[in-house]
Design an enzyme around this catalytic site. Structure first.
Site, PDB file in Angstrom:
ATOM      1  N   PHE A 153      41.273  34.379  44.456  1.00 17.47           N
ATOM      2  CA  PHE A 153      42.574  34.611  45.311  1.00 17.47           C
ATOM      3  C   PHE A 153      43.747  34.872  45.028  1.00 17.47           C
ATOM      4  CE2 PHE A 153      41.918  37.225  50.049  1.00 17.47           C
ATOM      5  CZ  PHE A 153      41.396  38.040  49.431  1.00 17.47           C
ATOM      6  N   GLY A 154      44.476  34.929  44.206  1.00 18.87           N
ATOM      7  CA  GLY A 154      46.327  35.144  44.055  1.00 18.87           C
ATOM      8  C   GLY A 154      46.091  36.411  44.624  1.00 18.87           C
ATOM      9  N   THR A 226      38.317  40.060  34.366  1.00 17.14           N
ATOM     10  CA  THR A 226      39.481  41.187  33.876  1.00 17.14           C
ATOM     11  C   THR A 226      40.525  40.110  33.320  1.00 17.14           C
ATOM     12  OG1 THR A 226      40.093  41.631  35.873  1.00 17.14           O
ATOM     13  CG2 THR A 226      39.435  43.660  34.814  1.00 17.14           C
ATOM     14  N   ARG A 228      39.925  35.961  31.347  1.00 16.30           N
ATOM     15  CA  ARG A 228      40.135  35.615  30.576  1.00 16.30           C
ATOM     16  C   ARG A 228      38.658  35.171  29.984  1.00 16.30           C
ATOM     17  NH1 ARG A 228      44.457  36.989  30.623  1.00 16.30           N
ATOM     18  NH2 ARG A 228      46.453  36.398  29.627  1.00 16.30           N
ATOM     19  N   GLU A 257      38.333  36.426  20.866  1.00 18.28           N
ATOM     20  CA  GLU A 257      38.994  38.211  21.245  1.00 18.28           C
ATOM     21  C   GLU A 257      39.503  38.047  19.839  1.00 18.28           C
ATOM     22  OE1 GLU A 257      41.401  39.658  24.092  1.00 18.28           O
ATOM     23  OE2 GLU A 257      40.212  38.886  25.581  1.00 18.28           O
ATOM     24  N   HIS A 275      41.091  44.247  26.637  1.00 19.28           N
ATOM     25  CA  HIS A 275      42.125  43.586  27.502  1.00 19.28           C
ATOM     26  C   HIS A 275      43.324  44.344  27.286  1.00 19.28           C
ATOM     27  CE1 HIS A 275      43.905  39.503  27.643  1.00 19.28           C
ATOM     28  NE2 HIS A 275      44.433  40.475  28.640  1.00 19.28           N
ATOM     29  N   ILE A 276      42.953  46.057  28.234  1.00 17.47           N
ATOM     30  CA  ILE A 276      43.927  46.339  28.823  1.00 17.47           C
ATOM     31  C   ILE A 276      44.118  47.106  30.163  1.00 17.47           C
ATOM     32  CG2 ILE A 276      42.969  48.189  26.964  1.00 17.47           C
ATOM     33  CD1 ILE A 276      41.306  50.032  28.522  1.00 17.47           C
TER      34      ILE A 276
HETATM   35  C1  GLV Z   1      47.196  39.840  30.396  1.00 15.97           C
HETATM   36  O1  GLV Z   1      45.857  39.186  29.804  1.00 15.97           O
HETATM   37  C2  GLV Z   1      48.119  38.928  31.325  1.00 15.97           C
HETATM   38  O2  GLV Z   1      47.751  37.994  31.155  1.00 15.97           O
HETATM   39  O3  GLV Z   1      48.981  39.641  31.722  1.00 15.97           O
END
Ligand code: GLV
Ligand code: GLV
Length: 318
Positions: A153-154, A226, A228, A257, A275-276
Site C-alpha cells: 500500500f505505497g 503490474t 515485478r 522477461e 511491461h507497459i
Molecule cells: C517500471 O516497471 C518501473 O519500475 O518504473
C-alpha cells in the site's frame, strides 16, 4: 561532467546537455553488461533503465569517478543498492505521482478487461465468431460489492484503492508499516476476489506468490501483477489456473522477461501486456524530468528528491 544514457528515452534530455557531455546508446535495445561497461567507462553519471543490471563489479569497471546512477523506473531491483552505497554512489529513481497514476490506471484496465473477458471477446469477434446477441456468451464477473486485495500500500497501491471506490468494491490491503486498517497477507488472500500486487521485488517478495500462496486464495479469484514478474512463480500460477482454483490472471510483468511461459500465454483466461503499466506520454515525460534532475542535483551537490539510498548522501563520492 560525462553522462551515459543506456537507451534513448522519450522526453527532453536537453537540460543534461547544457553543461555536460552526454552520450546516448545508439542501439534501440538493452545493452549487454560488456557493452554497458565499455560505453560508460569514465563517466560521472549513468542514466539506466530497468533492463540494465548494475552491481559493484559494473560500477567498479565504469570507474571511481562514477557519482550517480539515475534509474529510469520506479523499481530499482536491477541495481545492487548495497554495493552502490558502499562505494558512495547515489542512486535515484523516477517514482512520482504521474507514474503511480499511470500504473494504477493500467492495473484497473487489466482488472476490468480480465473480469469482463474483454480480450477473449475481442479476439472472438475479430475472428468472425459473433453471430448476434446471445444470452450466455462471455459471462463475466461483476465487481460491485466484491473485495479487492491490494498487496503493498505505497504510492501505487493507494491510487489503485482510490479507483476502487468508483466500482463500489471493499478494499483490504497489506502494508509494510502496518496501520489500523491493514491486514496480514493470509487474511487478504482468503478474502479477496481480486488480488493485485504492488510491492517492490526484493529477497522477501521473490516468489511470494507460489503454490502455497495460491492455495490460500479464494477459489475463483483473480490475480493482477503490474509490479515485478519474479514476485510470482509463473509455473505455480499455471497450475493454479489450470486447476480452476484461480479464475484468471492479468500480467504486465514476467518472471524472465521478455520470455513468458508458453502455457501461460496460451490460456484464454490470462491477459498479458508487455511491461507497459507506466507507459503513458504523461508518465514518461515526468520520468525523464526526474531522471535528469536526479543527475543534475547530484552534480550541484543538492540531495535529489528521488534518492533511493539516502544514507549515502553524507559519504557520497564528490
Ligand atoms: C517500471 O516497471 C518501473 O519500475 O518504473
Ligand atoms: C444488451 O445489449 C441488452 O440490451 O440487454
Amino acid at each position: 561532467m560525462k553522462i551515459f544514457v543506456t537507451r534513448k528515452v522519450p522526453g527532453d534530455l536537453e537540460p543534461l546537455k547544457k553543461e555536460n557531455e552526454v552520450v546516448i546508446s545508439e542501439f534501440d535495445r538493452p545493452l549487454t553488461p560488456e557493452e554497458l561497461i565499455e560505453k560508460a567507462k569514465g563517466v560521472d553519471a549513468v542514466l539506466s533503465l530497468l533492463t540494465d543490471k548494475i552491481d559493484g563489479e559494473v560500477t567498479d569497471a565504469i570507474g571511481p569517478q562514477l557519482k550517480v546512477i539515475s534509474n529510469y523506473a520506479v523499481g530499482f531491483d536491477n541495481i545492487n543498492i548495497t554495493e552502490a552505497t558502499d562505494r558512495g554512489i547515489v542512486v535515484t529513481n523516477t517514482s512520482c505521482e504521474e507514474v503511480d497514476e499511470a500504473v494504477a490506471e493500467h492495473t484497473w484496465a487489466l482488472i476490468s478487461a480480465l473480469t469482463r473477458r474483454v480480450v477473449e471477446a475481442d479476439e472472438a469477434t475479430r475472428r468472425g465468431a459473433y453471430r448476434g446477441w446471445e444470452p450466455d456468451i462471455f459471462l463475466g464477473t461483476s465487481l460491485i460489492g466484491k473485495t479487492l486485495g491490494i498487496v503493498g500500500f505505497g504510492g501505487i497501491g493507494t491510487m489503485v484503492a482510490r479507483r476502487a471506490e468508483g466500482y463500489n468494491m471493499n478494499v483490504i490491503y497489506t502494508k509494510r508499516t502496518k496501520d489500523e486498517k491493514s491486514v496480514d497477507l493470509d487474511t487478504l488472500l482468503a478474502n479477496s476476489d481480486v488480488v493485485t500486487i504492488h510491492v517492490p521485488l526484493n529477497d522477501e517478495t521473490r516468489h511470494m506468490f507460489n503454490k502455497e500462496t495460491f492455495a490460500k486464495m479464494k477459489k475463483g479469484s483473480f490475480l493482477i501483477n503490474t509490479a515485478r514478474g519474479p514476485i510470482v512463480d509463473e509455473h505455480d500460477l499455471v497450475d493454479a489456473l489450470r486447476s480452476g482454483h484461480l479464475q484468471g490472471a492479468a500480467l504486465d510483468v514476467f518472471d524472465n522477461e521478455p520470455n513468458i511461459d508458453p502455457e501461460l500465454i496460451g490460456m484464454p483466461n490470462v491477459i498479458t501486456t508487455p511491461h507497459i503499466a507506466s507507459a503513458t506520454h504523461e508518465a514518461r515525460e515526468a520520468m525523464t524530468k526526474l531522471a535528469v534532475s536526479g543527475i543534475l542535483d547530484v552534480f550541484a551537490s543538492h540531495e535529489p528528491v528521488n534518492i533511493v539510498n539516502k544514507e549515502v548522501w553524507t559519504k557520497r563520492r564528490e
